[in-house]
Design a protein around this motif. Structure first.
Motif, PDB file in Angstrom:
ATOM      1  N   PRO A 185       0.796  -1.293   0.139  1.00 51.13           N
ATOM      2  CA  PRO A 185       0.042  -0.111  -0.009  1.00 51.13           C
ATOM      3  C   PRO A 185       0.814   1.376   0.201  1.00 51.13           C
ATOM      4  CG  PRO A 185      -0.965  -1.580   1.501  1.00 51.13           C
ATOM      5  CD  PRO A 185       0.349  -2.154   1.112  1.00 51.13           C
ATOM      6  N   GLU A 186       0.476   2.308  -0.631  1.00 48.11           N
ATOM      7  CA  GLU A 186       1.156   3.682  -0.936  1.00 48.11           C
ATOM      8  C   GLU A 186       1.575   4.169   0.300  1.00 48.11           C
ATOM      9  OE1 GLU A 186       3.659   5.914  -2.963  1.00 48.11           O
ATOM     10  OE2 GLU A 186       2.986   4.124  -3.457  1.00 48.11           O
ATOM     11  N   VAL A 187       0.652   4.208   1.357  1.00 50.41           N
ATOM     12  CA  VAL A 187       0.874   4.774   2.519  1.00 50.41           C
ATOM     13  C   VAL A 187       1.835   4.223   3.442  1.00 50.41           C
ATOM     14  CG1 VAL A 187      -0.339   5.614   4.609  1.00 50.41           C
ATOM     15  CG2 VAL A 187      -1.432   5.676   2.461  1.00 50.41           C
ATOM     16  N   THR A 188       1.771   2.825   3.390  1.00 49.00           N
ATOM     17  CA  THR A 188       2.881   2.305   4.221  1.00 49.00           C
ATOM     18  C   THR A 188       4.307   2.267   3.409  1.00 49.00           C
ATOM     19  OG1 THR A 188       1.333   0.552   4.784  1.00 49.00           O
ATOM     20  CG2 THR A 188       3.748  -0.311   5.040  1.00 49.00           C
ATOM     21  N   ARG A 189       4.214   2.398   2.092  1.00 48.42           N
ATOM     22  CA  ARG A 189       5.458   2.373   1.387  1.00 48.42           C
ATOM     23  C   ARG A 189       6.159   3.819   1.730  1.00 48.42           C
ATOM     24  NH1 ARG A 189       7.360   4.790  -2.820  1.00 48.42           N
ATOM     25  NH2 ARG A 189       8.976   3.596  -4.142  1.00 48.42           N
ATOM     26  N   ARG A 190       5.470   4.624   1.637  1.00 43.37           N
ATOM     27  CA  ARG A 190       5.712   6.284   2.011  1.00 43.37           C
ATOM     28  C   ARG A 190       6.487   6.279   3.296  1.00 43.37           C
ATOM     29  NH1 ARG A 190       1.256   9.151   1.220  1.00 43.37           N
ATOM     30  NH2 ARG A 190       1.068   8.450  -0.832  1.00 43.37           N
ATOM     31  N   ARG A 191       5.709   5.731   4.050  1.00 47.93           N
ATOM     32  CA  ARG A 191       6.329   5.961   5.475  1.00 47.93           C
ATOM     33  C   ARG A 191       7.577   5.141   5.400  1.00 47.93           C
ATOM     34  NH1 ARG A 191       2.471   3.211   8.019  1.00 47.93           N
ATOM     35  NH2 ARG A 191       1.157   5.061   7.936  1.00 47.93           N
ATOM     36  N   LEU A 192       7.715   4.071   4.863  1.00 48.08           N
ATOM     37  CA  LEU A 192       9.093   3.174   5.036  1.00 48.08           C
ATOM     38  C   LEU A 192      10.200   3.982   4.296  1.00 48.08           C
ATOM     39  CD1 LEU A 192       7.685  -0.368   4.547  1.00 48.08           C
ATOM     40  CD2 LEU A 192       8.844   0.435   6.645  1.00 48.08           C
ATOM     41  N   VAL A 193       9.745   4.545   3.050  1.00 43.66           N
ATOM     42  CA  VAL A 193      10.646   5.333   2.351  1.00 43.66           C
ATOM     43  C   VAL A 193      11.289   6.518   3.098  1.00 43.66           C
ATOM     44  CG1 VAL A 193      11.006   6.810   0.053  1.00 43.66           C
ATOM     45  CG2 VAL A 193       9.815   4.601  -0.050  1.00 43.66           C
ATOM     46  N   GLU A 194      10.249   6.993   3.745  1.00 46.20           N
ATOM     47  CA  GLU A 194      10.807   8.331   4.507  1.00 46.20           C
ATOM     48  C   GLU A 194      11.835   7.805   5.728  1.00 46.20           C
ATOM     49  OE1 GLU A 194       6.974   9.837   6.144  1.00 46.20           O
ATOM     50  OE2 GLU A 194       6.384  10.785   4.281  1.00 46.20           O
ATOM     51  N   ARG A 195      11.495   6.787   6.014  1.00 45.93           N
ATOM     52  CA  ARG A 195      12.661   6.240   7.324  1.00 45.93           C
ATOM     53  C   ARG A 195      13.684   6.025   6.875  1.00 45.93           C
ATOM     54  NH1 ARG A 195      14.771   6.476  12.069  1.00 45.93           N
ATOM     55  NH2 ARG A 195      15.351   4.267  12.587  1.00 45.93           N
ATOM     56  N   VAL A 196      13.984   5.426   5.514  1.00 54.07           N
ATOM     57  CA  VAL A 196      15.148   5.180   4.856  1.00 54.07           C
ATOM     58  C   VAL A 196      15.793   6.296   4.486  1.00 54.07           C
ATOM     59  CG1 VAL A 196      15.988   4.330   2.633  1.00 54.07           C
ATOM     60  CG2 VAL A 196      14.307   2.962   3.716  1.00 54.07           C
ATOM     61  N   VAL A 197      15.099   7.353   3.924  1.00 52.88           N
ATOM     62  CA  VAL A 197      15.799   8.874   3.683  1.00 52.88           C
ATOM     63  C   VAL A 197      16.177   9.368   5.091  1.00 52.88           C
ATOM     64  CG1 VAL A 197      15.271  11.023   2.946  1.00 52.88           C
ATOM     65  CG2 VAL A 197      14.118   9.049   1.560  1.00 52.88           C
ATOM     66  N   LYS A 198      15.482   9.246   6.030  1.00 58.06           N
ATOM     67  CA  LYS A 198      16.162   9.779   7.361  1.00 58.06           C
ATOM     68  C   LYS A 198      17.325   9.318   7.895  1.00 58.06           C
ATOM     69  CE  LYS A 198      14.037  10.975  11.937  1.00 58.06           C
ATOM     70  NZ  LYS A 198      13.025  10.647  12.806  1.00 58.06           N
ATOM     71  N   GLY A 200      19.596   8.424   6.094  1.00 60.83           N
ATOM     72  CA  GLY A 200      20.700   8.782   5.077  1.00 60.83           C
ATOM     73  C   GLY A 200      20.905   8.002   3.922  1.00 60.83           C
ATOM     74  N   PHE A 201      20.104   7.191   3.580  1.00 55.76           N
ATOM     75  CA  PHE A 201      19.916   6.345   2.315  1.00 55.76           C
ATOM     76  C   PHE A 201      19.135   6.910   1.113  1.00 55.76           C
ATOM     77  CE2 PHE A 201      20.845   3.625   6.005  1.00 55.76           C
ATOM     78  CZ  PHE A 201      22.121   2.922   5.628  1.00 55.76           C
ATOM     79  N   ASP A 202      19.555   6.468   0.135  1.00 53.95           N
ATOM     80  CA  ASP A 202      18.804   6.891  -1.172  1.00 53.95           C
ATOM     81  C   ASP A 202      17.339   6.257  -1.283  1.00 53.95           C
ATOM     82  OD1 ASP A 202      17.962   8.252  -3.419  1.00 53.95           O
ATOM     83  OD2 ASP A 202      19.700   7.400  -4.725  1.00 53.95           O
ATOM     84  N   ASP A 203      16.306   7.292  -1.600  1.00 56.66           N
ATOM     85  CA  ASP A 203      15.006   6.632  -1.900  1.00 56.66           C
ATOM     86  C   ASP A 203      14.986   5.912  -3.230  1.00 56.66           C
ATOM     87  OD1 ASP A 203      15.132   8.849  -3.629  1.00 56.66           O
ATOM     88  OD2 ASP A 203      13.121   9.502  -2.949  1.00 56.66           O
ATOM     89  N   LYS A 204      15.722   5.733  -4.162  1.00 55.69           N
ATOM     90  CA  LYS A 204      15.636   4.935  -5.106  1.00 55.69           C
ATOM     91  C   LYS A 204      16.034   3.454  -5.043  1.00 55.69           C
ATOM     92  CE  LYS A 204      13.988   8.278  -7.904  1.00 55.69           C
ATOM     93  NZ  LYS A 204      14.097   9.432  -6.679  1.00 55.69           N
ATOM     94  N   PRO A 205      15.562   2.174  -5.524  1.00 57.58           N
ATOM     95  CA  PRO A 205      16.048   0.950  -5.355  1.00 57.58           C
ATOM     96  C   PRO A 205      17.258   0.917  -6.270  1.00 57.58           C
ATOM     97  CG  PRO A 205      14.116   0.909  -6.788  1.00 57.58           C
ATOM     98  CD  PRO A 205      14.330   2.586  -6.063  1.00 57.58           C
ATOM     99  N   LEU A 206      18.133   0.102  -5.905  1.00 59.25           N
ATOM    100  CA  LEU A 206      19.332  -0.449  -6.641  1.00 59.25           C
ATOM    101  C   LEU A 206      18.985  -1.708  -7.431  1.00 59.25           C
ATOM    102  CD1 LEU A 206      22.120  -0.559  -3.624  1.00 59.25           C
ATOM    103  CD2 LEU A 206      21.799   1.190  -5.480  1.00 59.25           C
ATOM    104  N   GLY A 207      18.195  -2.410  -7.119  1.00 63.50           N
ATOM    105  CA  GLY A 207      17.610  -3.504  -8.149  1.00 63.50           C
ATOM    106  C   GLY A 207      18.343  -4.794  -7.522  1.00 63.50           C
ATOM    107  N   CYS A 208      17.683  -5.913  -8.008  1.00 63.05           N
ATOM    108  CA  CYS A 208      18.398  -7.231  -7.804  1.00 63.05           C
ATOM    109  C   CYS A 208      18.849  -7.265  -6.409  1.00 63.05           C
ATOM    110  CB  CYS A 208      19.518  -7.481  -8.849  1.00 63.05           C
ATOM    111  SG  CYS A 208      18.832  -7.515 -10.488  1.00 63.05           S
ATOM    112  N   GLY A 209      17.856  -7.206  -5.439  1.00 65.84           N
ATOM    113  CA  GLY A 209      18.320  -7.392  -3.986  1.00 65.84           C
ATOM    114  C   GLY A 209      19.415  -6.521  -3.726  1.00 65.84           C
TER     115      GLY A 209
END
Length: 287
Positions: A185-198, A200-209
């Motif tokens: 779900p987009e709401v859940t995904r957005r919350r997790l992405v915000e945590r990843v960015v917080k 200090g990591f990029d919000d774009k996936p690298l791909g292939c695990g």
């Protein structure tokens, strides 16, 4: 009535004994049984798993810890398909699907993702969560591991990545090598992405695990990527999507030996064909 009461007492005693040993609560199954559940795995990959000889053998294993030992001994990458010229689902995903059928409880999942003997056991634990647990729970399962620095190679012969990079990619990318995850779900995904960015990591996936790159060719906007379409269209017994030049450890034939065997068979067929042609020619001359 007395027999029924005694049977119930034995059942609950065995169940308590199993839970105390760290086993999952599940109905034992034998043989390649399809219980009708997809566990959010795409259709063709699931069909190949259910029809593989290795999965049939795994269905006879009823102890959770025995499966953990099997992961430790046999898994050396976590791609969904066997690599190189081999065909069929990978050892890792056969084991993953067997874990699905056990319907693990929180204690079993924690045992997997916090395991210290093998990062591949941990990786399968995270894949289990990504496939079948409620996305609303992703935060409590994934968040503590976004910065985990233990290294392993998701691809056979590939570069090492950290468990943290692997987990972040499970959250950020809906595609995983040649297969596809259930939608978050987009709401859940957005919350997790915000945590990843917080963190200090990029919000774009690298791909292939977390290894980087993609197994998918670019597609026109609004259309499913070609490689995913190809994965969904593979029939049982056909060659699965893969990267050439790598072998699968633990099960299956060595692709290089099999290729050589196929060439020998083709050469024998050519000889038989030439021999038959010569015989027909001799018969026509004798007439």
């Amino acid at each position: 009535r007395r027999r029924g009461i005694e049977g119930a007492r034995v059942f609950h005693a065995r169940r308590r004994e199993g839970l105390s040993r760290g086993m999952a609560s599940f109905q034992p199954i034998t043989g390649a049984v399809d219980n009708g559940k997809s566990y959010n795995m795409e259709r063709v990959l699931r069909s190949n798993v259910l029809n593989s000889t290795y999965f049939t053998q795994l269905c006879k294993v009823e102890d959770f810890m025995d499966l953990v030992d099997e992961i430790y001994n046999e898994v050396d990458h976590v791609e969904p398909w066997m690599s190189g010229n081999a065909r069929g689902p990978s050892t890792a995903f056969c084991l993953l699907y067997r874990l699905f059928t056990m319907e693990l409880d929180d204690r079993n999942i924690n045992h997997l993702i916090n395991h210290r003997d093998s990062p591949y056991i941990r990786a399968l634990g995270f894949l289990y969560v990504r496939y079948v647990r409620d996305p609303k729970e992703f935060g409590r399962w994934f968040d503590p591991f976004f910065k985990d620095d233990e290294e392993f190679a998701p691809m056979p012969g590939g570069k090492n990545v950290t468990i943290g990079a692997f987990v972040r990619d499970l959250v950020l990318d809906q595609y995983y090598f040649e297969t596809i995850f259930p939608r978050c779900p987009e709401v859940t995904r957005r919350r997790l992405v915000e945590r990843v960015v917080k963190l200090g990591f990029d919000d774009k996936p690298l791909g292939c695990g977390g290894c980087g790159g993609s197994r998918r060719a670019e597609a026109p906007s609004g259309k499913r990527p070609p490689s995913v379409k190809a994965a969904l269209s593979v029939n049982l017994g056909q060659r699965a999507p893969h990267v050439a030049g790598v072998t699968e450890r633990g099960r299956g034939l060595d692709p290089s030996r099999r290729d050589g065997h196929d060439k020998d068979k083709d050469r024998d067929k050519d000889k038989d064909r030439d021999r038959d042609r010569d015989r027909r020619r001799d018969r026509s001359r004798s007439r």
